[in-house]
Design an enzyme around this catalytic site. Structure first.
Site, mmCIF file in Angstrom:
data_model
loop_
_atom_site.group_PDB
_atom_site.id
_atom_site.type_symbol
_atom_site.label_atom_id
_atom_site.label_comp_id
_atom_site.label_asym_id
_atom_site.label_seq_id
_atom_site.Cartn_x
_atom_site.Cartn_y
_atom_site.Cartn_z
ATOM 1 N N HIS A 115 -8.979 -50.291 54.693
ATOM 2 C CA HIS A 115 -9.491 -50.736 56.689
ATOM 3 C C HIS A 115 -8.774 -49.600 57.575
ATOM 4 O O HIS A 115 -7.451 -48.996 57.195
ATOM 5 C CB HIS A 115 -9.018 -52.080 56.709
ATOM 6 C CG HIS A 115 -9.086 -53.268 58.117
ATOM 7 N ND1 HIS A 115 -8.329 -52.805 59.155
ATOM 8 C CD2 HIS A 115 -9.790 -53.779 57.508
ATOM 9 C CE1 HIS A 115 -8.735 -53.166 59.996
ATOM 10 N NE2 HIS A 115 -9.246 -54.451 59.354
ATOM 11 N N ASP A 192 -1.117 -53.705 51.644
ATOM 12 C CA ASP A 192 -1.492 -53.930 52.671
ATOM 13 C C ASP A 192 -2.390 -55.345 52.614
ATOM 14 O O ASP A 192 -2.825 -55.215 51.666
ATOM 15 C CB ASP A 192 -2.925 -53.219 53.456
ATOM 16 C CG ASP A 192 -3.640 -54.014 54.660
ATOM 17 O OD1 ASP A 192 -3.372 -55.391 54.745
ATOM 18 O OD2 ASP A 192 -4.877 -53.623 54.762
ATOM 19 N N GLN A 195 -5.378 -59.422 53.284
ATOM 20 C CA GLN A 195 -6.818 -60.421 53.006
ATOM 21 C C GLN A 195 -6.779 -60.978 51.347
ATOM 22 O O GLN A 195 -6.858 -61.565 50.716
ATOM 23 C CB GLN A 195 -8.169 -59.276 52.222
ATOM 24 C CG GLN A 195 -8.622 -58.748 53.163
ATOM 25 C CD GLN A 195 -9.349 -59.768 54.513
ATOM 26 O OE1 GLN A 195 -9.542 -60.954 54.066
ATOM 27 N NE2 GLN A 195 -9.904 -59.115 55.374
ATOM 28 N N LYS A 218 -4.688 -64.531 59.636
ATOM 29 C CA LYS A 218 -5.903 -64.659 58.599
ATOM 30 C C LYS A 218 -5.533 -66.124 57.265
ATOM 31 O O LYS A 218 -6.000 -66.657 56.424
ATOM 32 C CB LYS A 218 -6.366 -63.626 57.553
ATOM 33 C CG LYS A 218 -6.704 -62.231 58.172
ATOM 34 C CD LYS A 218 -7.150 -60.678 57.672
ATOM 35 C CE LYS A 218 -7.163 -60.069 58.937
ATOM 36 N NZ LYS A 218 -8.201 -59.790 59.487
ATOM 37 N N CYS A 356 -14.624 -52.488 59.669
ATOM 38 C CA CYS A 356 -13.569 -51.214 59.860
ATOM 39 C C CYS A 356 -13.088 -50.363 58.421
ATOM 40 O O CYS A 356 -11.745 -50.616 58.260
ATOM 41 C CB CYS A 356 -12.439 -52.008 60.388
ATOM 42 S SG CYS A 356 -12.688 -52.734 61.622
#
Ligand code: PLP
Length: 398
Positions: A115, A192, A195, A218, A356
């Protein structure tokens, strides 16, 4: 009907909408709304500095939320949890704090599927220091090329920054294997987890990473709040990155002494209700049978893939699959943004565009795609609505 749908007031109020944009942001359960509401109604005061009981109560709730985060990501210590505004700010924090360790002789290793939040902060750090950003490509089937990763990580590498779960492909990267390669070269590993946290039980110790970043919004929590987890001994070596109140031990006219982590990285009044909301969101997740939730999401993902296949003319983005409910695709001969508009008219909310992840789109030679991302509150009828909507889009546009 999803057994967890009734926890989400917005879905009751907007029953007609099939909300399939969960990778962008999730809906919030009642317990999160209640926790934030209760903070403002019953405990609102600034944290840490107050001499009064209300401030002590607010501080206790705020620090309890930090402890919940630490427990949730693998029973770590609360002082390893830094509050941020989200994944983006967490990664910017690390990139800024690593600037003194970077220079023309150092590399930053990222991947093609990142991302922009896990690319641009590194480009900015490289511009400031002369370091080189090296990107690991994907294999033909759309997985991270681990042979290329091993080739790109060297003794020059300062940090490897990689997504736990891709926001476009939905695949889960082999973080433990990446950690082994990274550690063999004495480099740091930032993951990261934006998600991953909504779907997987994350254990940062087992993953072997040095930093783990994620966003509250999220993972069923509020916007404006996020987390950077970092190993205690590592956070102690890093300098502050923003200055102001809260992050200092003492201030003089000729300088200042910063606090110990995590407060050193938390300049200014934090998003107190946001932290409390995230704590409630993670407690909500912990109250569920996570295996059952993942199996449910996995079954829905399979159903979605099967129904798209039956529709015909659907090109999935990446052929590698996982049980994470993120599926990206294009419909032959139709522009992705037209599909998004027509689906919206039929009450189906998806995301279209480059998500993104422009370098990923470029590497796949795609201008963009449609992404359907599901959550534990979606059910078969949402999938059917999407497939019906795609049929309508095709009839109208072809
Ligand atoms: N990383 C990934 C993989 C994401 O999917 C996103 C958001 O979509 C981000 C980072 C950025 O998250 P935020 O905007 O909450 O900082």
């Amino acid at each position: 009907m999803s057994p967890w749908r009734h926890h989400f007031p917005l879905l009751r109020a907007r029953d007609a909408v099939a909300y399939l944009d969960n990778a962008a942001t999730s809906q919030k359960p009642q317990v999160v709304l209640d926790a934030m509401h209760s903070h403002y109604r019953e405990f609102n005061a600034n944290v840490h500095r107050a001499t009064h009981q209300l401030g002590a109560d607010a501080t206790e709730m705020f620090e309890r939320a930090r402890a919940t985060v630490a427990r949730h990501i693998g029973n770590r210590k609360p002082n390893e949890v830094v509050w941020t505004r989200g994944t983006t700010e967490s990664i910017n924090l690390v990139a800024n704090c690593l600037v003194p360790s970077l220079g023309p002789e150092r590399d930053i290793v990222v991947t093609t599927m990142e991302h922009h939040s896990n690319l641009v902060p590194w480009h900015m750090a490289a511009e400031r220091t002369g370091a080189t950003v090296r990107a690991v490509p994907l294999t033909a089937s759309g997985e991270l090329d681990m042979v290329a990763l091993a080739r790109n990580v060297s003794d020059r590498t300062c940090v490897v920054a990689v997504a736990h779960v891709s926001n476009v492909l939905g695949i889960v990267n082999p973080v433990r294997d990446i950690a082994d390669i990274t550690q063999a070269h004495g480099a740091l590993l930032l993951v990261d987890g934006a998600q991953a946290v909504p779907h997987l039980c994350v254990d940062v110790t087992g993953l072997g990473c040095d930093f783990y970043a994620f966003s509250s919004h999220k993972a069923y929590g509020p916007t404006g709040t996020g987390v950077l987890w970092g190993r205690e001994e590592l956070l102690e070596t890093l300098g502050p990155w923003q200055g102001g109140g809260e992050m200092i031990e003492t201030v003089r006219l000729d300088g200042f002494t910063p606090q110990a982590p995590p407060y050193r990285f938390e300049a200014g009044t934090p998003h107190i209700a946001g932290a409390i909301g995230l704590g409630a969101a993670l407690e909500f997740l912990e109250s569920l049978d996570r295996e059952e939730v993942l199996a449910y999401e996995s079954r829905l993902t399979d159903l979605l893939r099967t129904r798209l296949d039956e529709l015909g003319g659907v090109q999935l983005v990446g052929s590698a699959t996982s049980n994470i409910p993120i599926v990206s695709f294009n419909l032959e001969g139709v522009h992705h943004s037209d599909i998004g508009t027509i689906l919206d008219q039929q009450g189906v909310a998806v995301r279209t565009g480059h998500h993104c992840a422009q370098p990923l789109m470029t590497s796949l030679d795609l201008p963009g795609c449609v992404r359907a991302s599901l959550s534990l509150y979606n059910d078969d009828s949402d999938v059917e609505k999407l497939v019906k909507g795609l049929g309508v889009a095709r009839d109208l546009l072809l």
